[in-house]
Design an enzyme around this catalytic site. Structure first.
Site, PDB file in Angstrom:
ATOM      1  N   ASP A   9       0.932  -1.089  -0.035  1.00 35.27           N
ATOM      2  CA  ASP A   9      -0.044   0.104  -0.023  1.00 35.27           C
ATOM      3  C   ASP A   9       0.789   1.141   0.000  1.00 35.27           C
ATOM      4  O   ASP A   9       2.152   1.085   0.257  1.00 35.27           O
ATOM      5  CB  ASP A   9      -0.844  -0.067   1.363  1.00 35.27           C
ATOM      6  CG  ASP A   9      -1.662   1.234   1.520  1.00 35.27           C
ATOM      7  OD1 ASP A   9      -2.455   1.766   0.462  1.00 35.27           O
ATOM      8  OD2 ASP A   9      -1.533   1.808   2.520  1.00 35.27           O
ATOM      9  N   ILE A  10       0.365   2.326  -0.315  1.00 29.53           N
ATOM     10  CA  ILE A  10       1.171   3.683  -0.349  1.00 29.53           C
ATOM     11  C   ILE A  10       0.913   4.488   0.874  1.00 29.53           C
ATOM     12  O   ILE A  10       1.931   4.690   1.793  1.00 29.53           O
ATOM     13  CB  ILE A  10       0.710   4.305  -1.691  1.00 29.53           C
ATOM     14  CG1 ILE A  10       1.366   3.655  -2.850  1.00 29.53           C
ATOM     15  CG2 ILE A  10       1.602   5.844  -1.365  1.00 29.53           C
ATOM     16  CD1 ILE A  10       1.068   4.476  -4.009  1.00 29.53           C
ATOM     17  N   ASP A  11      -0.213   5.050   1.146  1.00 26.20           N
ATOM     18  CA  ASP A  11      -0.348   6.089   2.222  1.00 26.20           C
ATOM     19  C   ASP A  11      -0.448   5.326   3.437  1.00 26.20           C
ATOM     20  O   ASP A  11      -1.297   4.536   3.741  1.00 26.20           O
ATOM     21  CB  ASP A  11      -1.697   6.737   1.982  1.00 26.20           C
ATOM     22  CG  ASP A  11      -1.622   7.594   0.509  1.00 26.20           C
ATOM     23  OD1 ASP A  11      -0.929   8.541   0.667  1.00 26.20           O
ATOM     24  OD2 ASP A  11      -2.332   7.196  -0.381  1.00 26.20           O
ATOM     25  N   GLY A  44      -5.320   2.216  -3.160  1.00 19.49           N
ATOM     26  CA  GLY A  44      -6.333   3.058  -3.609  1.00 19.49           C
ATOM     27  C   GLY A  44      -6.364   4.114  -4.446  1.00 19.49           C
ATOM     28  O   GLY A  44      -7.206   4.429  -5.187  1.00 19.49           O
ATOM     29  N   LYS A 184      -8.703  -4.565  -3.403  1.00 20.32           N
ATOM     30  CA  LYS A 184      -7.211  -5.012  -3.888  1.00 20.32           C
ATOM     31  C   LYS A 184      -7.052  -6.448  -4.007  1.00 20.32           C
ATOM     32  O   LYS A 184      -6.298  -6.781  -4.809  1.00 20.32           O
ATOM     33  CB  LYS A 184      -6.409  -4.294  -2.624  1.00 20.32           C
ATOM     34  CG  LYS A 184      -6.166  -2.807  -2.557  1.00 20.32           C
ATOM     35  CD  LYS A 184      -5.082  -2.281  -1.511  1.00 20.32           C
ATOM     36  CE  LYS A 184      -5.434  -0.958  -1.533  1.00 20.32           C
ATOM     37  NZ  LYS A 184      -4.287  -0.380  -0.331  1.00 20.32           N
ATOM     38  N   ASP A 207      -2.300  -0.776   5.781  1.00 20.41           N
ATOM     39  CA  ASP A 207      -2.465   0.267   7.128  1.00 20.41           C
ATOM     40  C   ASP A 207      -3.878   0.666   7.134  1.00 20.41           C
ATOM     41  O   ASP A 207      -4.612   0.954   8.348  1.00 20.41           O
ATOM     42  CB  ASP A 207      -1.771   1.237   7.190  1.00 20.41           C
ATOM     43  CG  ASP A 207      -2.212   2.744   6.471  1.00 20.41           C
ATOM     44  OD1 ASP A 207      -2.535   3.633   6.844  1.00 20.41           O
ATOM     45  OD2 ASP A 207      -2.064   2.474   5.218  1.00 20.41           O
ATOM     46  N   ASN A 210      -9.175  -0.275   3.623  1.00 21.58           N
ATOM     47  CA  ASN A 210      -9.258  -0.990   2.297  1.00 21.58           C
ATOM     48  C   ASN A 210      -8.072  -1.690   2.109  1.00 21.58           C
ATOM     49  O   ASN A 210      -8.326  -2.522   0.994  1.00 21.58           O
ATOM     50  CB  ASN A 210      -9.058   0.269   1.418  1.00 21.58           C
ATOM     51  CG  ASN A 210      -7.871   0.932   1.302  1.00 21.58           C
ATOM     52  OD1 ASN A 210      -7.207   0.898   2.280  1.00 21.58           O
ATOM     53  ND2 ASN A 210      -7.595   1.544   0.087  1.00 21.58           N
TER      54      ASN A 210
END
Length: 257
Positions: A9-11, A44, A184, A207, A210
């Protein structure tokens, strides 16, 4: 287990609160790749939101828009757009409630209201360019995800109205809207089928809410220390925070670097 792919994931996972990738994460992913394990973004965000991050990390494969649009080394391997009849219902209901929408296509995105404060607040938190203005964009292009801008107090206005759409909050003033069945995990499964890699040989870091299906589906689900409390029970392992070496620590713990 001989893991072949790790999804990130990114954020809140790859980037910290300032939207920067910590140096220890950069180094850890470089080592992961040097060890012959593929690193793939699973986010996302739309592709146009994370291109600089992907380039910084040398990652060229991704599962984006909460699984609705997946690309492996430049080749699109999965698409799952929202049917227009469902978008039409959402547009009408949001207008009735005075809530703005942002429509996310595969290449660009547009808002149906200019400079709505909730839209400005949420999109600004991503540190990306603001959407253009085109209220009819959803009628002209495939839409994979929508931002619905409302506060938690107004979420009840959308309960049980859209049986074919799923709403997941990602910001105090914004929710992701995606087709039911979209996640995802679904995008990951489509990519792995294309690559002929068993799900057991994959790991993932996340984290947010989603990320629940993703962490449940992969062979090894890792939650960041700064994760939403409701996500952690779905992880196999909880590492430290993104800004406390969380990714590097977990990769070392499982012998991946």
């Amino acid at each position: 287990m001989d893991y072949k792919v790790v999804f990130f994931d990114i954020d809140g996972t790859l980037v910290d609160e300032t939207k920067q990738v910590p140096q220890d994460t950069i180094d850890a992913i470089a080592q992961l790749q040097a060890n012959g394990i593929e690193a793939v973004i699973a986010t996302g965000r739309a592709p146009y939101f994370f291109k600089p991050i992907a380039e910084q990390l040398g990652i060229d494969s991704f599962v984006s828009l909460n699984g609705a649009y997946a690309v492996y080394q430049g080749e699109t391997v999965y698409k799952f757009s929202i049917p227009r009849e469902h978008l039409e219902l959402l547009v009408k209901e949001a207008a009735k409630n005075n809530h703005s929408l942002v429509f996310e296509g595969g290449e660009t995105y547009f808002s149906n209201v200019e400079d709505h404060p909730h839209m400005v607040d949420s999109v600004a938190s991503l540190r990306v360019d603001f959407p253009g203005y085109d209220p009819d964009f959803w009628q002209k292009e495939d839409i994979y995800q929508v931002f619905l801008h409302c506060t938690p107090e107004d979420e009840h206005l959308y309960e049980n109205i859209f049986p074919d759409l799923r709403l997941v909050r990602w910001h105090p003033t914004a929710m992701d809207v995606m087709p039911v069945g979209g996640s995802k995990a679904r995008g990951i499964e489509a990519m792995l089928q294309k690559l002929n890699i068993p799900i057991e040989q994959t790991a993932a870091f996340g984290d947010g809410l989603n990320d629940k299906e993703m962490l449940e589906t992969v062979g090894l689900g890792i939650a960041m220390g700064n994760s939403h409390p409701d996500l952690k029970p779905f992880a196999d392992y909880v590492t430290t925070d993104v800004d406390k070496g969380g990714i590097a620590s977990a990769l070392r713990h499982f012998g991946l670097i």
